[in-house]
Design a protein around this motif. Structure first.
Motif, PDB file in Angstrom:
ATOM      1  N   SER A  29       3.366   8.930  78.970  1.00 41.95           N
ATOM      2  CA  SER A  29       3.598   7.397  78.303  1.00 41.95           C
ATOM      3  C   SER A  29       3.742   6.425  79.391  1.00 41.95           C
ATOM      4  CB  SER A  29       4.795   7.380  77.438  1.00 41.95           C
ATOM      5  OG  SER A  29       5.902   7.622  77.829  1.00 41.95           O
ATOM      6  N   ILE A  30       3.848   5.291  79.039  1.00 41.31           N
ATOM      7  CA  ILE A  30       3.886   4.280  79.625  1.00 41.31           C
ATOM      8  C   ILE A  30       5.269   3.628  79.273  1.00 41.31           C
ATOM      9  CG2 ILE A  30       3.267   1.514  80.791  1.00 41.31           C
ATOM     10  CD1 ILE A  30       0.434   2.360  80.816  1.00 41.31           C
ATOM     11  N   THR A  31       6.544   3.537  80.006  1.00 39.94           N
ATOM     12  CA  THR A  31       7.776   2.872  79.617  1.00 39.94           C
ATOM     13  C   THR A  31       7.948   1.661  80.439  1.00 39.94           C
ATOM     14  OG1 THR A  31       8.558   5.083  78.646  1.00 39.94           O
ATOM     15  CG2 THR A  31      10.289   3.369  79.285  1.00 39.94           C
ATOM     16  N   VAL A  32       8.315   0.409  79.959  1.00 41.61           N
ATOM     17  CA  VAL A  32       8.504  -0.799  80.645  1.00 41.61           C
ATOM     18  C   VAL A  32       9.744  -1.033  80.408  1.00 41.61           C
ATOM     19  CG1 VAL A  32       7.775  -3.202  80.966  1.00 41.61           C
ATOM     20  CG2 VAL A  32       6.108  -1.578  80.020  1.00 41.61           C
ATOM     21  N   PHE A  33      10.666  -1.178  81.722  1.00 42.54           N
ATOM     22  CA  PHE A  33      11.856  -1.786  81.836  1.00 42.54           C
ATOM     23  C   PHE A  33      11.654  -3.450  82.028  1.00 42.54           C
ATOM     24  CE2 PHE A  33      13.988   2.171  84.091  1.00 42.54           C
ATOM     25  CZ  PHE A  33      13.698   2.854  82.787  1.00 42.54           C
ATOM     26  N   VAL A  34      12.239  -4.213  80.985  1.00 42.42           N
ATOM     27  CA  VAL A  34      12.083  -5.597  81.315  1.00 42.42           C
ATOM     28  C   VAL A  34      13.487  -6.340  80.857  1.00 42.42           C
ATOM     29  CG1 VAL A  34      11.576  -5.847  78.587  1.00 42.42           C
ATOM     30  CG2 VAL A  34      10.694  -7.549  80.333  1.00 42.42           C
ATOM     31  N   GLY A  35      13.474  -7.414  81.577  1.00 48.30           N
ATOM     32  CA  GLY A  35      14.943  -8.166  81.384  1.00 48.30           C
ATOM     33  C   GLY A  35      14.899  -9.244  82.436  1.00 48.30           C
ATOM     34  N   PRO A  36      15.949 -10.110  82.476  1.00 52.16           N
ATOM     35  CA  PRO A  36      16.330 -10.941  83.281  1.00 52.16           C
ATOM     36  C   PRO A  36      16.524 -10.480  85.020  1.00 52.16           C
ATOM     37  CG  PRO A  36      18.123 -11.001  81.857  1.00 52.16           C
ATOM     38  CD  PRO A  36      17.058  -9.915  81.294  1.00 52.16           C
ATOM     39  N   SER A  37      16.597 -11.560  85.561  1.00 54.84           N
ATOM     40  CA  SER A  37      17.142 -10.919  86.883  1.00 54.84           C
ATOM     41  C   SER A  37      18.374 -10.535  86.968  1.00 54.84           C
ATOM     42  CB  SER A  37      16.853 -12.141  87.931  1.00 54.84           C
ATOM     43  OG  SER A  37      15.318 -12.621  88.214  1.00 54.84           O
ATOM     44  N   GLY A  38      18.730  -9.428  87.845  1.00 54.65           N
ATOM     45  CA  GLY A  38      20.049  -9.171  87.911  1.00 54.65           C
ATOM     46  C   GLY A  38      20.646  -8.148  86.976  1.00 54.65           C
ATOM     47  N   CYS A  39      19.545  -7.630  85.918  1.00 53.40           N
ATOM     48  CA  CYS A  39      20.100  -6.818  84.759  1.00 53.40           C
ATOM     49  C   CYS A  39      19.796  -5.331  85.060  1.00 53.40           C
ATOM     50  CB  CYS A  39      19.188  -7.003  83.680  1.00 53.40           C
ATOM     51  SG  CYS A  39      17.416  -6.675  83.712  1.00 53.40           S
ATOM     52  N   GLY A  40      19.455  -4.836  86.109  1.00 51.64           N
ATOM     53  CA  GLY A  40      19.792  -3.469  86.354  1.00 51.64           C
ATOM     54  C   GLY A  40      18.477  -2.678  86.428  1.00 51.64           C
ATOM     55  N   LYS A  41      17.214  -3.510  86.144  1.00 53.53           N
ATOM     56  CA  LYS A  41      16.045  -2.571  85.521  1.00 53.53           C
ATOM     57  C   LYS A  41      15.553  -1.965  86.838  1.00 53.53           C
ATOM     58  CE  LYS A  41      13.306  -6.984  85.763  1.00 53.53           C
ATOM     59  NZ  LYS A  41      14.366  -7.852  85.849  1.00 53.53           N
ATOM     60  N   THR A  42      15.398  -2.734  88.111  1.00 50.09           N
ATOM     61  CA  THR A  42      14.904  -2.252  89.131  1.00 50.09           C
ATOM     62  C   THR A  42      15.715  -1.067  89.972  1.00 50.09           C
ATOM     63  OG1 THR A  42      13.360  -4.052  89.749  1.00 50.09           O
ATOM     64  CG2 THR A  42      14.399  -2.704  91.669  1.00 50.09           C
ATOM     65  N   THR A  43      17.079  -1.247  89.668  1.00 49.70           N
ATOM     66  CA  THR A  43      18.059  -0.444  90.209  1.00 49.70           C
ATOM     67  C   THR A  43      17.813   0.932  89.395  1.00 49.70           C
ATOM     68  OG1 THR A  43      19.673  -1.838  90.595  1.00 49.70           O
ATOM     69  CG2 THR A  43      20.525   0.271  90.359  1.00 49.70           C
ATOM     70  N   SER A  44      17.625   0.907  87.965  1.00 56.08           N
ATOM     71  CA  SER A  44      17.489   2.071  87.126  1.00 56.08           C
ATOM     72  C   SER A  44      16.214   2.698  87.557  1.00 56.08           C
ATOM     73  CB  SER A  44      17.069   1.508  85.827  1.00 56.08           C
ATOM     74  OG  SER A  44      18.368   1.121  85.189  1.00 56.08           O
ATOM     75  N   LEU A  45      15.078   2.010  87.768  1.00 57.67           N
ATOM     76  CA  LEU A  45      13.688   2.385  88.459  1.00 57.67           C
ATOM     77  C   LEU A  45      14.035   3.485  89.688  1.00 57.67           C
ATOM     78  CD1 LEU A  45      10.364   2.654  88.092  1.00 57.67           C
ATOM     79  CD2 LEU A  45      10.735   0.872  89.874  1.00 57.67           C
ATOM     80  N   ARG A  46      14.631   2.901  90.585  1.00 57.44           N
ATOM     81  CA  ARG A  46      14.834   3.425  91.992  1.00 57.44           C
ATOM     82  C   ARG A  46      16.031   4.506  91.978  1.00 57.44           C
ATOM     83  NH1 ARG A  46      14.964  -1.971  95.804  1.00 57.44           N
ATOM     84  NH2 ARG A  46      13.044  -2.696  95.462  1.00 57.44           N
ATOM     85  N   MET A  47      16.686   4.540  90.719  1.00 55.10           N
ATOM     86  CA  MET A  47      17.544   5.871  90.646  1.00 55.10           C
ATOM     87  C   MET A  47      16.727   7.145  90.505  1.00 55.10           C
ATOM     88  SD  MET A  47      21.337   4.717  89.416  1.00 55.10           S
ATOM     89  CE  MET A  47      20.812   3.936  87.805  1.00 55.10           C
ATOM     90  N   ILE A  48      15.418   6.876  89.729  1.00 57.74           N
ATOM     91  CA  ILE A  48      14.646   8.264  89.405  1.00 57.74           C
ATOM     92  C   ILE A  48      14.366   8.701  90.817  1.00 57.74           C
ATOM     93  CG2 ILE A  48      12.598   8.705  88.251  1.00 57.74           C
ATOM     94  CD1 ILE A  48      12.595   6.347  86.472  1.00 57.74           C
TER      95      ILE A  48
END
Length: 362
Positions: A29-48
């Motif tokens: 599937s395609i799962t999209v992390f979305v939200g304002p700046s500083g909400c942790g979406k990129t951090t969550s991606l990079r922890m994978i």
């Protein structure tokens, strides 16, 4: 496929970048992390892929704790696409794409052969293989970045705002290309964006993150637009979420009407003998739309707006009509040949009918 279990990332002396994240990403599937700046979406991606190590909690891929795999090995097992493509400037397009297979021990000849195949997959012309990144447009660079991420045929593809640095037209093309690729390849994709429109276009599931690294809602795009979980999600999605929701409403009842045409062949043109004045659609010899002729003349060409294809959503039908100078949305078939036009008033009537049906169902 990918599971977060009470995952937290706490930086020293500050608030949590990610706070107690628990969620599962479905395989294929395609799962999209979305939200304002500083909400942790990129951090969550990079922890994978362990570019960022969690403070607590567990992340698993296919049931295996990511911390049980050496970080370098883990990263080579996943595709990764970033905002600026991150291409090596001193290497050709072909060698950039071949990078990960070479790191995995594949011979240079085999890696280059795989890279050549991927040029076709991502829609790049073969002659571009010998160019360097600086000789490519932004959209071409992003396509090379996607090809490089796919080179080792990874089951997981991580994409960190990959299309945010290109212009809107190229961005739309890249989004459609990604959906086409996913239909063919069925990768497990985690995609980060700050754009709710992009999230609803691409995502099978959308995770909306709030400031402080908390997961505010995790659902299908349609559900998030129809029923935001709280005031934060409603505010982030925006007041026009009803318009976005039209993207999930079928256009089965939209009528396609005949349209007078002017066929342009080089510098010459000939009008539809049935035309009696007013707006006329200018097409090429293959009946593909070029634009509209100003009423009263068949020489001046005005750009025609977006196109509508039968089977598209009501949102696409309305956008085609509203973006057209004539108020008529051009309908084309899958080969791009004109089938007729849709009328904005009729589309709005169908939208109102759909709204009343939804209200009656509540």
């Amino acid at each position: 496929m990918i599971e977060f279990k009470s995952v937290t990332k706490q930086y020293q002396g500050g608030q949590a970048a990610v706070a107690g994240l628990t969620m599962a990403v479905a395989k294929g599937s395609i799962t999209v992390f979305v939200g304002p700046s500083g909400c942790g979406k990129t951090t969550s991606l990079r922890m994978i892929n362990r570019m960022v190590e969690p403070t607590s909690g567990v992340i698993t891929v296919d049931g295996r704790d990511v911390t049980s795999v050496p970080a370098a090995e883990l990263r080579r097992s996943m595709g990764y696409v970033m905002q600026s493509a991150g291409l090596l400037p001193h290497r050709s397009v072909l060698d950039n794409i071949a990078t990960v297979p070479r790191l995995n021990g594949v011979s240079k000849a085999a890696a280059r052969k795989r890279a050549e195949e991927l040029l076709d997959v991502v829609g790049l012309a073969r002659p571009l293989a010998k160019r360097y990144p600086s000789q490519l447009s932004g959209g071409q660079q992003q396509r090379v970045g996607v090809a490089r991420a796919l080179a080792a045929d990874p089951p997981v593809l991580l994409m960190d705002e990959p299309f945010s640095a290109v212009d809107p037209v190229v961005r739309d093309e890249l989004q459609q290309e990604l959906l086409r690729l996913q239909k063919d390849l069925a990768k497990t994709i985690v995609f980060v964006t700050h754009d709710i429109d992009e999230a609803t276009i691409l995502g099978d599931q959308v995770a909306v993150f709030a400031v402080g690294g908390k997961l505010a809602q995790y659902a299908t795009p349609e559900e998030i637009l129809r029923a935001p979980a709280n005031d934060f999600v409603a505010s982030f999605v925006g007041r026009d979420r009803g318009f976005r929701h039209l993207g999930f409403t079928p256009s089965d009842g939209v009528s396609i009407h005949p349209v007078p045409t002017i066929i342009r062949e080089g510098d010459s043109h000939r009008s539809d003998p049935a035309a009696t004045g007013g707006w006329q659609l200018v097409v090429d010899s293959g009946m593909r739309p070029l634009g509209w002729a100003i009423p009263g003349t068949d020489t001046a060409l005005i750009p025609g707006g977006s196109l509508f294809r039968p089977g598209d959503s009501l949102r696409r039908a309305l956008d085609a009509a509203l973006s057209s100078p004539s108020g008529l949305g051009v309908a084309v078939d899958q080969e791009g040949q004109v089938q007729g036009v849709v009328r904005g008033g009729e589309v709005l009537a169908l939208i109102e009918e759909a709204r009343q049906l939804r209200q009656a169902a509540l």
